[in-house]
Write a protein that holds these residues in place. Structure first.
Motif, PDB file in Angstrom:
ATOM      1  N   ASP A   1       1.404  16.019  66.337  1.00 17.32           N
ATOM      2  CA  ASP A   1       0.136  15.309  66.147  1.00 17.32           C
ATOM      3  C   ASP A   1      -0.211  15.338  64.663  1.00 17.32           C
ATOM      4  O   ASP A   1      -0.661  16.369  64.146  1.00 17.32           O
ATOM      5  CB  ASP A   1      -0.965  15.980  66.970  1.00 17.32           C
ATOM      6  CG  ASP A   1      -2.341  15.362  66.757  1.00 17.32           C
ATOM      7  OD1 ASP A   1      -2.448  14.339  66.050  1.00 17.32           O
ATOM      8  OD2 ASP A   1      -3.315  15.917  67.293  1.00 17.32           O
ATOM      9  N   VAL A   2      -0.012  14.212  63.981  1.00 15.45           N
ATOM     10  CA  VAL A   2      -0.226  14.195  62.533  1.00 15.45           C
ATOM     11  C   VAL A   2      -1.676  14.474  62.150  1.00 15.45           C
ATOM     12  O   VAL A   2      -1.935  14.980  61.068  1.00 15.45           O
ATOM     13  CB  VAL A   2       0.252  12.863  61.899  1.00 15.45           C
ATOM     14  CG1 VAL A   2       1.757  12.713  62.034  1.00 15.45           C
ATOM     15  CG2 VAL A   2      -0.484  11.670  62.461  1.00 15.45           C
ATOM     16  N   THR A   3      -2.617  14.201  63.036  1.00 17.24           N
ATOM     17  CA  THR A   3      -4.027  14.446  62.702  1.00 17.24           C
ATOM     18  C   THR A   3      -4.336  15.940  62.622  1.00 17.24           C
ATOM     19  O   THR A   3      -5.353  16.321  62.052  1.00 17.24           O
ATOM     20  CB  THR A   3      -4.981  13.784  63.714  1.00 17.24           C
ATOM     21  OG1 THR A   3      -4.777  14.358  65.004  1.00 17.24           O
ATOM     22  CG2 THR A   3      -4.766  12.276  63.776  1.00 17.24           C
ATOM     23  N   ALA A   4      -3.472  16.765  63.162  1.00 24.02           N
ATOM     24  CA  ALA A   4      -3.682  18.214  63.125  1.00 24.02           C
ATOM     25  C   ALA A   4      -3.104  18.853  61.856  1.00 24.02           C
ATOM     26  O   ALA A   4      -3.247  20.055  61.653  1.00 24.02           O
ATOM     27  CB  ALA A   4      -3.061  18.865  64.357  1.00 24.02           C
ATOM     28  N   GLN A   5      -2.475  18.052  61.003  1.00 27.70           N
ATOM     29  CA  GLN A   5      -1.856  18.568  59.781  1.00 27.70           C
ATOM     30  C   GLN A   5      -2.774  18.339  58.578  1.00 27.70           C
ATOM     31  O   GLN A   5      -3.157  17.208  58.293  1.00 27.70           O
ATOM     32  CB  GLN A   5      -0.518  17.856  59.527  1.00 27.70           C
ATOM     33  CG  GLN A   5       0.581  18.262  60.462  1.00 27.70           C
ATOM     34  CD  GLN A   5       0.990  19.705  60.261  1.00 27.70           C
ATOM     35  OE1 GLN A   5       1.129  20.198  59.139  1.00 27.70           O
ATOM     36  NE2 GLN A   5       1.160  20.407  61.359  1.00 27.70           N
ATOM     37  N   ASP A   6      -3.101  19.428  57.879  1.00 29.22           N
ATOM     38  CA  ASP A   6      -3.940  19.316  56.686  1.00 29.22           C
ATOM     39  C   ASP A   6      -3.235  18.585  55.549  1.00 29.22           C
ATOM     40  O   ASP A   6      -3.854  17.864  54.789  1.00 29.22           O
ATOM     41  CB  ASP A   6      -4.336  20.712  56.179  1.00 29.22           C
ATOM     42  CG  ASP A   6      -5.270  21.420  57.144  1.00 29.22           C
ATOM     43  OD1 ASP A   6      -5.901  20.734  57.967  1.00 29.22           O
ATOM     44  OD2 ASP A   6      -5.362  22.654  57.077  1.00 29.22           O
ATOM     45  N   ASN A   7      -1.936  18.794  55.424  1.00 27.86           N
ATOM     46  CA  ASN A   7      -1.165  18.283  54.293  1.00 27.86           C
ATOM     47  C   ASN A   7      -0.351  17.058  54.702  1.00 27.86           C
ATOM     48  O   ASN A   7       0.777  16.891  54.294  1.00 27.86           O
ATOM     49  CB  ASN A   7      -0.254  19.391  53.752  1.00 27.86           C
ATOM     50  CG  ASN A   7       0.351  19.042  52.400  1.00 27.86           C
ATOM     51  OD1 ASN A   7       0.001  18.053  51.779  1.00 27.86           O
ATOM     52  ND2 ASN A   7       1.279  19.852  51.955  1.00 27.86           N
TER      53      ASN A   7
END
Length: 151
Positions: A90-96
């Motif tokens: 889930d890319v939305t869960a990645q800060d960077n």
């Protein structure tokens, strides 16, 4: 379709020395994007000379503004530093995370090693949430190993 059924086609494409390396890499991108329904953007990034950055190579999918990625930035930049596979369900869960498109839900990045050095990577975006399995990782490691043989 099991990913392993694509291995002979990958080998055939990459072993065709009549084509340039970039043409062979593009053909691999086209094959993977066409044959794997949840591979929506497939491309290669390579270390940009002596700079601590990645430069976009052959790819298929929506155009991207991210033709240069500094080491450590985004998923690709992190793989350039860590030398490890990175699966992002889930890319939305990645800060960077560097957003390429609002439709992207997941990403997988696998490094390419030549003589033990991380010289690039294959990057795949998916518009499907959490589609990547261990089978994807193993298959893409195979692809990267085969790619390393022609670089």
């Amino acid at each position: 379709m099991p990913l392993t059924t694509l291995k002979p086609q990958v080998e055939t494409i990459l072993s065709n020395s009549k084509n340039t390396v970039d043409d062979r890499l593009l053909a691999v991108c086209e094959l993977l994007e066409a044959q794997v329904p949840y591979y929506n953007w497939v491309g290669f990034y390579f270390k940009n000379g002596d700079k601590n950055e990645l430069k976009l190579g052959p790819y298929v999918g929506a155009p991207t503004d991210h033709t240069i990625i500094p080491f450590g930035k985004g998923i690709c930049g992190q793989v350039a530093v860590s030398n490890k596979n990175f699966v992002v369900p889930d890319v939305t869960a990645q800060d960077n995370y560097i957003a390429c498109s609002i439709t992207v839900k997941a990403e997988i990045v696998i490094p390419i090693f030549v003589n033990g050095e991380n010289i690039g990577q294959i990057d795949i975006d998916s518009n499907t949430p959490d589609p990547f399995t261990e089978a994807d990782e193993r298959f893409l490691e195979f692809v990267c190993a085969k790619v390393s043989e022609i670089l």
